[in-house]
Scaffold this active site. Structure first.
Site, PDB file in Angstrom:
ATOM      1  N   TYR A   1      -2.922  10.451   3.549  1.00 17.09           N
ATOM      2  CA  TYR A   1      -4.204  10.569   2.635  1.00 17.09           C
ATOM      3  C   TYR A   1      -3.848  12.205   2.504  1.00 17.09           C
ATOM      4  O   TYR A   1      -4.032  12.524   1.130  1.00 17.09           O
ATOM      5  CB  TYR A   1      -5.508  11.049   2.977  1.00 17.09           C
ATOM      6  CG  TYR A   1      -5.798   8.910   2.436  1.00 17.09           C
ATOM      7  CD1 TYR A   1      -5.502   8.126   1.992  1.00 17.09           C
ATOM      8  CD2 TYR A   1      -5.501   8.367   4.322  1.00 17.09           C
ATOM      9  CE1 TYR A   1      -5.419   7.155   1.736  1.00 17.09           C
ATOM     10  CE2 TYR A   1      -6.035   7.118   4.366  1.00 17.09           C
ATOM     11  CZ  TYR A   1      -5.621   6.469   3.152  1.00 17.09           C
ATOM     12  OH  TYR A   1      -5.964   4.866   2.693  1.00 17.09           O
TER      13      TYR A   1
ATOM     14  N   HIS B   1      -6.328  -6.555  -2.202  1.00 16.83           N
ATOM     15  CA  HIS B   1      -5.228  -5.495  -1.666  1.00 16.83           C
ATOM     16  C   HIS B   1      -4.572  -6.482  -0.241  1.00 16.83           C
ATOM     17  O   HIS B   1      -3.945  -6.409  -0.299  1.00 16.83           O
ATOM     18  CB  HIS B   1      -6.568  -4.383  -0.740  1.00 16.83           C
ATOM     19  CG  HIS B   1      -5.340  -3.306  -0.688  1.00 16.83           C
ATOM     20  ND1 HIS B   1      -4.627  -2.494  -1.779  1.00 16.83           N
ATOM     21  CD2 HIS B   1      -5.296  -2.339   0.196  1.00 16.83           C
ATOM     22  CE1 HIS B   1      -3.330  -1.774  -1.813  1.00 16.83           C
ATOM     23  NE2 HIS B   1      -4.201  -1.100  -0.201  1.00 16.83           N
TER      24      HIS B   1
ATOM     25  N   ASP C   1       0.776  -1.394  -0.006  1.00 15.25           N
ATOM     26  CA  ASP C   1       0.152   0.287  -0.243  1.00 15.25           C
ATOM     27  C   ASP C   1       1.070   1.420  -0.337  1.00 15.25           C
ATOM     28  O   ASP C   1       1.725   1.198  -0.989  1.00 15.25           O
ATOM     29  CB  ASP C   1      -1.249  -0.151   1.340  1.00 15.25           C
ATOM     30  CG  ASP C   1      -1.899   1.375   1.186  1.00 15.25           C
ATOM     31  OD1 ASP C   1      -2.933   0.640   0.366  1.00 15.25           O
ATOM     32  OD2 ASP C   1      -2.114   1.542   2.525  1.00 15.25           O
TER      33      ASP C   1
END
Length: 311
Positions: A229, A289, A102
């Site tokens: 983010y 994922h 990730d």
């Protein structure tokens, strides 16, 4: 899990929690994503240690048991990059293999770009190498796209704040285990996308959930929302972003990241190899994922083969 040891190492003025096992001369550093911590690498750490490697898996600043940054709202990906290199120095590891999942993928590749002599090879899961500039693959996605929502100051805090940390992590694990990009409806929040009765993925136990929940209960989500983010828009001036070391991408074909506009073509067409020429890409047909937790034996074997071929 008993063979995994835990300690705190001071780097850049913060105490970082580090999980470690194995005593081999070659070291492998595991870099987690979100909503993960060191524990997401439990299967891989034991496998590489049993194969004769030293395995280390830190929690980034502000994650898990590590200290939070002094100003979480100003934290960046580069902070974690420099922390990881300082950690290698503190542990007296001159050269290392990096395994990133990730947003651990850009951290791994940034270390390889900025400190190439310290890196023996790079393995990433779920996210390929991307040029170090603000991402464009989010363009064209609806307003309810989870990253867009989480970048909005205060919105995720209000959404997550309705639940305890364990429930937040549980919901995100369920969402991220699907093959569709998490996109909330116009009048829905991301947490509302998961019904309370929805079961966890079969490979994720209640004990696993309790471990994640307790660690995020301690750290909260302030740093996690900032990195990655709310800091991914920052531009990094790296003039020649090519990674020359041996590299491998493990991509679950049911990973929702494949659905980001342009990503699947970028990987399958080989365009990614213009930046990482020595890249091997492995596709796991049913992989999500969280492929390293879903299919640990398969990922362990791929990892051990890669490490062996690099020696």
């Amino acid at each position: 899990m008993d063979q995994i040891q835990h300690k705190y190492v001071e780097v850049n003025g913060l105490k970082l929690h580090v999980a470690e096992t194995g005593t081999g001369p070659a070291a492998v550093m595991f870099l987690h994503g979100f909503p993960e911590i060191w524990y997401s690498w439990r299967h891989q750490m034991i496998a590489v240690a049993n194969a004769g490697y030293r395995a280390i898996a830190p929690d980034y600043r502000g994650y898990g048991l590590s200290d939070p940054p002094p100003e979480p709202e100003n934290a960046s990906l580069l902070d974690s990059v420099h922390d990881m290199v300082a950690l290698l120095d503190a542990l007296d590891i001159p050269k290392v293999f990096l395994v990133g999942k990730d947003f651990g993928s850009p951290i791994a590749y940034l270390i390889a770009l900025l400190y190439p002599k310290r890196i023996s090879g790079v393995v990433t899961l779920g996210v390929p190498f991307m040029p170090p500039c603000p991402p464009t693959h989010h363009k064209g996605l609806p307003e309810g796209f989870y990253i867009s929502r989480w970048k909005e100051p205060g919105r995720a805090e209000a959404d997550f704040g309705r639940f305890d940390a364990k429930t937040v992590v549980r919901n995100i694990y369920i969402l991220f285990s699907k093959s569709e990009i998490p996109i909330a409806g116009e009048n829905k929040e991301i947490m509302d996308m998961v019904e309370p009765s929805t079961p966890l993925p079969p490979w994720f136990t209640d004990e696993d959930m309790a471990t994640y929940g307790a660690l995020y209960e301690k750290s909260g989500f302030q740093t996690a929302l900032q990195v990655p983010y709310r800091s991914m828009h920052k531009h990094l001036d790296i003039p020649d972003p090519n990674v020359e070391v041996p590299s491998m991408l493990i991509m679950g074909e049911e990973d929702y990241v494949f659905k980001f506009p342009g990503i699947e073509d970028y990987i399958r067409s080989g365009e990614v190899k213009t930046y990482v020429p020595n890249l091997e890409t492995i596709y796991v047909p049913e992989g999500t994922h969280f492929v390293q937790e879903q299919f640990p034996d398969q990922v362990n074997q791929l990892l051990l083969t890669f490490l062996s071929n690099c020696n």
